[in-house]
Scaffold this motif. Structure first.
Motif, PDB file in Angstrom:
ATOM      1  N   GLY A  91       0.967  -1.236  -0.103  1.00 62.90           N
ATOM      2  CA  GLY A  91       0.224   0.171  -0.024  1.00 62.90           C
ATOM      3  C   GLY A  91       0.558   1.255  -0.014  1.00 62.90           C
ATOM      4  O   GLY A  91       0.816   2.173  -0.711  1.00 62.90           O
ATOM      5  N   ILE A  92       1.842   1.065   0.750  1.00 58.83           N
ATOM      6  CA  ILE A  92       2.991   2.683   0.139  1.00 58.83           C
ATOM      7  C   ILE A  92       3.104   2.310  -0.538  1.00 58.83           C
ATOM      8  O   ILE A  92       3.614   4.167  -1.297  1.00 58.83           O
ATOM      9  CB  ILE A  92       3.899   2.283   1.654  1.00 58.83           C
ATOM     10  CG1 ILE A  92       2.784   2.185   3.233  1.00 58.83           C
ATOM     11  CG2 ILE A  92       5.043   2.945   1.407  1.00 58.83           C
ATOM     12  CD1 ILE A  92       4.556   1.453   4.179  1.00 58.83           C
ATOM     13  N   GLU A  93       3.715   1.455  -1.524  1.00 60.70           N
ATOM     14  CA  GLU A  93       4.174   1.860  -2.789  1.00 60.70           C
ATOM     15  C   GLU A  93       2.966   2.256  -3.137  1.00 60.70           C
ATOM     16  O   GLU A  93       3.587   3.408  -4.173  1.00 60.70           O
ATOM     17  CB  GLU A  93       4.527   0.135  -3.028  1.00 60.70           C
ATOM     18  CG  GLU A  93       4.975   0.693  -4.665  1.00 60.70           C
ATOM     19  CD  GLU A  93       6.514   1.035  -4.697  1.00 60.70           C
ATOM     20  OE1 GLU A  93       7.355   1.547  -5.569  1.00 60.70           O
ATOM     21  OE2 GLU A  93       7.507   1.008  -3.740  1.00 60.70           O
ATOM     22  N   TYR A  94       1.911   2.098  -3.768  1.00 59.83           N
ATOM     23  CA  TYR A  94       0.886   2.686  -4.233  1.00 59.83           C
ATOM     24  C   TYR A  94       1.131   4.228  -3.363  1.00 59.83           C
ATOM     25  O   TYR A  94       0.562   4.968  -5.066  1.00 59.83           O
ATOM     26  CB  TYR A  94      -0.884   1.717  -3.445  1.00 59.83           C
ATOM     27  CG  TYR A  94      -1.292   1.958  -4.710  1.00 59.83           C
ATOM     28  CD1 TYR A  94      -1.818   2.410  -6.216  1.00 59.83           C
ATOM     29  CD2 TYR A  94      -2.441   3.186  -3.976  1.00 59.83           C
ATOM     30  CE1 TYR A  94      -2.555   2.714  -6.333  1.00 59.83           C
ATOM     31  CE2 TYR A  94      -3.631   3.556  -4.549  1.00 59.83           C
ATOM     32  CZ  TYR A  94      -3.587   3.564  -5.761  1.00 59.83           C
ATOM     33  OH  TYR A  94      -5.126   3.656  -7.226  1.00 59.83           O
ATOM     34  N   VAL A  95       0.869   4.660  -2.965  1.00 54.53           N
ATOM     35  CA  VAL A  95       1.063   5.683  -2.295  1.00 54.53           C
ATOM     36  C   VAL A  95       2.227   6.550  -2.751  1.00 54.53           C
ATOM     37  O   VAL A  95       2.247   7.956  -3.595  1.00 54.53           O
ATOM     38  CB  VAL A  95       0.905   5.956  -0.887  1.00 54.53           C
ATOM     39  CG1 VAL A  95       0.876   7.176  -0.576  1.00 54.53           C
ATOM     40  CG2 VAL A  95      -0.566   5.272   0.121  1.00 54.53           C
ATOM     41  N   LYS A  96       3.008   6.105  -2.805  1.00 54.34           N
ATOM     42  CA  LYS A  96       4.632   6.559  -2.860  1.00 54.34           C
ATOM     43  C   LYS A  96       3.983   6.851  -5.133  1.00 54.34           C
ATOM     44  O   LYS A  96       4.952   8.047  -4.933  1.00 54.34           O
ATOM     45  CB  LYS A  96       5.792   6.253  -3.410  1.00 54.34           C
ATOM     46  CG  LYS A  96       7.076   6.414  -3.444  1.00 54.34           C
ATOM     47  CD  LYS A  96       8.131   5.058  -3.529  1.00 54.34           C
ATOM     48  CE  LYS A  96       8.113   4.680  -5.097  1.00 54.34           C
ATOM     49  NZ  LYS A  96       9.036   4.273  -5.794  1.00 54.34           N
ATOM     50  N   ILE A 126     -10.358  -7.858   6.905  1.00 50.04           N
ATOM     51  CA  ILE A 126     -11.081  -7.486   5.364  1.00 50.04           C
ATOM     52  C   ILE A 126      -9.197  -7.081   5.491  1.00 50.04           C
ATOM     53  O   ILE A 126      -9.120  -6.132   5.638  1.00 50.04           O
ATOM     54  CB  ILE A 126     -12.152  -6.389   5.548  1.00 50.04           C
ATOM     55  CG1 ILE A 126     -13.380  -6.514   6.096  1.00 50.04           C
ATOM     56  CG2 ILE A 126     -12.221  -5.924   4.299  1.00 50.04           C
ATOM     57  CD1 ILE A 126     -13.761  -5.247   6.205  1.00 50.04           C
ATOM     58  N   GLY A 127      -9.260  -7.933   4.031  1.00 44.08           N
ATOM     59  CA  GLY A 127      -7.969  -7.407   3.130  1.00 44.08           C
ATOM     60  C   GLY A 127      -8.435  -7.218   1.671  1.00 44.08           C
ATOM     61  O   GLY A 127      -9.142  -7.516   0.582  1.00 44.08           O
ATOM     62  N   THR A 128      -7.769  -5.913   1.257  1.00 42.54           N
ATOM     63  CA  THR A 128      -8.010  -5.122   0.230  1.00 42.54           C
ATOM     64  C   THR A 128      -6.904  -4.895  -0.410  1.00 42.54           C
ATOM     65  O   THR A 128      -6.022  -3.760   0.224  1.00 42.54           O
ATOM     66  CB  THR A 128      -9.047  -4.664   0.515  1.00 42.54           C
ATOM     67  OG1 THR A 128      -9.853  -3.683  -0.987  1.00 42.54           O
ATOM     68  CG2 THR A 128      -9.238  -3.683   1.529  1.00 42.54           C
ATOM     69  N   ASP A 129      -7.176  -3.961  -1.940  1.00 38.66           N
ATOM     70  CA  ASP A 129      -5.976  -3.325  -1.983  1.00 38.66           C
ATOM     71  C   ASP A 129      -6.691  -2.492  -2.618  1.00 38.66           C
ATOM     72  O   ASP A 129      -8.303  -2.141  -2.656  1.00 38.66           O
ATOM     73  CB  ASP A 129      -5.952  -4.265  -3.979  1.00 38.66           C
ATOM     74  CG  ASP A 129      -4.884  -4.960  -3.578  1.00 38.66           C
ATOM     75  OD1 ASP A 129      -3.817  -5.665  -2.407  1.00 38.66           O
ATOM     76  OD2 ASP A 129      -4.395  -5.622  -4.760  1.00 38.66           O
ATOM     77  N   VAL A 130      -6.363  -1.256  -2.984  1.00 41.98           N
ATOM     78  CA  VAL A 130      -7.231   0.710  -3.016  1.00 41.98           C
ATOM     79  C   VAL A 130      -7.036   1.092  -4.587  1.00 41.98           C
ATOM     80  O   VAL A 130      -5.996   0.674  -4.855  1.00 41.98           O
ATOM     81  CB  VAL A 130      -6.786   1.560  -1.772  1.00 41.98           C
ATOM     82  CG1 VAL A 130      -7.134   0.637  -0.353  1.00 41.98           C
ATOM     83  CG2 VAL A 130      -4.952   1.808  -1.880  1.00 41.98           C
ATOM     84  N   GLN A 131      -8.082   1.684  -4.727  1.00 41.69           N
ATOM     85  CA  GLN A 131      -7.504   2.620  -6.177  1.00 41.69           C
ATOM     86  C   GLN A 131      -8.297   3.745  -5.758  1.00 41.69           C
ATOM     87  O   GLN A 131      -9.453   4.027  -4.978  1.00 41.69           O
ATOM     88  CB  GLN A 131      -8.298   2.167  -6.927  1.00 41.69           C
ATOM     89  CG  GLN A 131      -7.652   0.858  -7.956  1.00 41.69           C
ATOM     90  CD  GLN A 131      -8.234  -0.029  -9.070  1.00 41.69           C
ATOM     91  OE1 GLN A 131      -9.365   0.546  -9.845  1.00 41.69           O
ATOM     92  NE2 GLN A 131      -7.312  -0.693  -9.395  1.00 41.69           N
ATOM     93  N   PHE A 132      -7.549   5.125  -5.907  1.00 40.79           N
ATOM     94  CA  PHE A 132      -8.309   6.313  -5.627  1.00 40.79           C
ATOM     95  C   PHE A 132      -8.515   6.618  -7.109  1.00 40.79           C
ATOM     96  O   PHE A 132      -8.289   6.779  -8.095  1.00 40.79           O
ATOM     97  CB  PHE A 132      -6.958   7.307  -5.110  1.00 40.79           C
ATOM     98  CG  PHE A 132      -6.610   7.077  -4.115  1.00 40.79           C
ATOM     99  CD1 PHE A 132      -7.328   7.388  -2.669  1.00 40.79           C
ATOM    100  CD2 PHE A 132      -5.316   6.463  -3.430  1.00 40.79           C
ATOM    101  CE1 PHE A 132      -6.486   7.331  -1.785  1.00 40.79           C
ATOM    102  CE2 PHE A 132      -4.697   6.203  -2.307  1.00 40.79           C
ATOM    103  CZ  PHE A 132      -5.343   6.722  -1.039  1.00 40.79           C
ATOM    104  N   THR A 133      -9.918   7.018  -6.495  1.00 40.71           N
ATOM    105  CA  THR A 133     -10.963   7.480  -7.671  1.00 40.71           C
ATOM    106  C   THR A 133     -10.666   9.274  -8.653  1.00 40.71           C
ATOM    107  O   THR A 133     -11.941   9.621  -9.169  1.00 40.71           O
ATOM    108  CB  THR A 133     -11.937   6.911  -8.488  1.00 40.71           C
ATOM    109  OG1 THR A 133     -13.094   7.124  -6.490  1.00 40.71           O
ATOM    110  CG2 THR A 133     -11.891   5.206  -8.466  1.00 40.71           C
ATOM    111  N   GLY A 134     -10.685   9.619  -7.804  1.00 38.18           N
ATOM    112  CA  GLY A 134     -10.657  11.210  -8.162  1.00 38.18           C
ATOM    113  C   GLY A 134     -10.054  12.068  -6.745  1.00 38.18           C
ATOM    114  O   GLY A 134      -9.480  11.197  -6.151  1.00 38.18           O
TER     115      GLY A 134
END
Length: 473
Positions: A31-36, A465-473
């Motif tokens: 998740g941190i890599e996605y934030v980066k 709950i284990g999940t990946d995330v996507q920012f949509t805006g």
């Protein structure tokens, strides 16, 4: 000492009144890599806004002598951040490092020497070896939301090479001896403020954390942080209150959250642990609000059912009903007498409920005449799932046990009514409960976010709950 070690006095001061959380959230390295990835794209755009000031001066350059120069209209045409990393510093914060960044610039040059000779042209400049290190703190603000800040940013511009279009070769001596240092200094002074701006630009997004999320007309759920985040080598862990309240009335339940720990899973970007305390606080709230009660009438029974809610059906088992209230319809009031209790066991969710059933005969003038009151102990199994950014579910009836509390129609065998009440619960009560559970309850979320690749496990005393995330805006 590395700049990332200067966080000790400034980072993550625990909140004084910390309590056990009802909900825990873990942001993993994935998740941190996605934030980066998102942050670096934002930083790259921010750094492209750097304004390089015009440079001018007079210097003595061999073999020409005194030269008056100016560099104007300097603009960034390209900026690359090929190597960047976010490293977690346990109990401290996050270390941002950028290496081997490259900036390409274009501008115009003009010189005058020997009092009367003028020359001009354009130039292309490439800055190499740009490095940035910064320490980022994560704390809880006064509203219980996370907030980030830049603590100790250091930027260094390694080297610069220039290509003059037009002009004599001695121009390169002028650049290397005088202009190079001033230009790199001008860039260097702007980098850290822009890095800090990029980091603080995250705070408006973090402020969208639904610390008090409305559920419906009865309830809201609080997700404020009860302590500042905990940072380890592999994750950032957030402890949230995770408690339901009646809207406008925050009354604590007669039970408290128990400590629990999330397992060391790292396959997903984000893990959300929801304890039995959170779900049980919901039961407490809805019971207090009187929302766990339901009137049942015959029109709620399928037309195909041979069992009807009338005095004829009940009179077959309790003759006094048919004798005293002939040809009348019956209304049932099913309600809880205390908050239901939810139990989490591995792969199993069970809800135990204590309630009552009051039967009324409906008089021709719509007056309700009480017939009897039954005590009811029941249990249901629940299936939980995530839909959107909500937790939803459905229940199925396991069993019920009924005893007579009060009778206004004489003594009777309660067991003779088992089939009637099993049918009523299955066709009238359970569908109403499931219709509400299908709408779901909000999970903790920030901004416009979608949950993908979501999995839900039921473990001892909590669900995960284990999940990946996507920012949509």
């Amino acid at each position: 000492m590395s700049s990332c070690c200067w966080l000790a006095l400034l980072a993550l001061v625990p909140l004084a009144m910390a309590t056990n959380p009802g909900v825990k959230v873990k942001l993993t390295e994935k998740g941190i890599e996605y934030v980066k990835k998102i942050g670096m794209a934002s930083l790259q755009q921010k750094l492209k806004t750097m304004k390089v000031p015009d440079l001018s001066g007079t210097e003595r350059v061999a073999p020409i002598g005194k030269v008056k120069y100016s560099l104007t209209g300097i603009t960034i045409v390209n900026l690359g951040l090929p190597n960047s990393a976010l490293a977690l510093v346990p109990d401290t914060g996050i270390c941002l490092s950028i290496t081997n960044a490259v900036i390409s610039l274009h501008g115009n040059w003009k010189i005058r020497y020997l009092s009367f000779i003028k020359d001009s042209g354009s130039f292309d400049l490439e800055v190499n070896g740009l490095t940035v290190t910064d320490s980022i703190t994560i704390k809880s603000d006064e509203t219980g939301r996370p907030t980030v800040s830049s603590v100790n940013c250091v930027a260094n511009v390694g080297s610069a090479s220039i290509k003059f279009h037009g002009g004599a070769s001695w121009l390169y001596n002028l650049f290397s001896d005088y202009i190079d240092k001033a230009l790199r200094s001008a860039l260097q002074k702007q980098i850290c403020p822009l890095v800090a701006d990029t980091i603080t630009d995250m705070n408006p997004h973090l402020k969208t954390l639904n610390v008090l999320a409305k559920v419906d007309k009865y309830a809201e759920v609080e997700y404020s942080m009860v302590t500042s985040p905990t940072i380890s080598n592999a994750s950032i862990d957030f402890s949230l209150k995770g408690e339901f309240y009646n809207i406008g009335k925050h009354q604590e339940p007669p039970f408290s959250p128990m400590p629990f720990s999330l397992p060391p899973e790292v396959n997903n970007m984000l893990y959300i642990g929801i304890s039995a305390f959170t779900t049980n606080s919901a039961g407490f709230v809805y019971n207090n609000a009187g929302a766990l009660s339901l009137y049942i009438t015959d029109d709620m029974i399928p037309p195909s059912s041979p069992i009807r809610l009338n005095t004829r059906t009940f009179g077959a088992f309790i003759p006094e009903i048919a004798k005293r209230f002939p040809g009348m319809m019956i209304k049932l009031l099913v309600k809880t007498v205390k908050e239901p209790t939810i139990f989490f066991e591995p792969n199993n969710v069970t809800v135990q409920a204590s309630g009552s059933v009051t039967a009324y005969a409906i008089q021709p003038n719509t007056t309700l005449s009480p017939l009897f009151v039954l005590n009811m102990e029941g249990s249901v199994s629940a299936r939980l799932y995530v839909t959107g950014v909500k937790l939803a579910g459905a229940v199925t009836l396991n069993k019920i046990e009924m005893t007579l509390e009060t009778s206004y129609v004489g003594e009777f065998q309660v067991g003779s009514l088992d089939n009637i009440f099993l049918m009523v619960l299955k066709v009238a009560v359970i569908p109403k409960v499931n219709a509400r559970l299908e709408k779901g309850f909000p999970l903790p979320a920030i901004g416009k976010i979608s949950l993908v690749n979501t999995q839900l496990q039921v473990l001892k005393d909590y669900m995960l709950i284990g999940t990946d995330v996507q920012f949509t805006g």
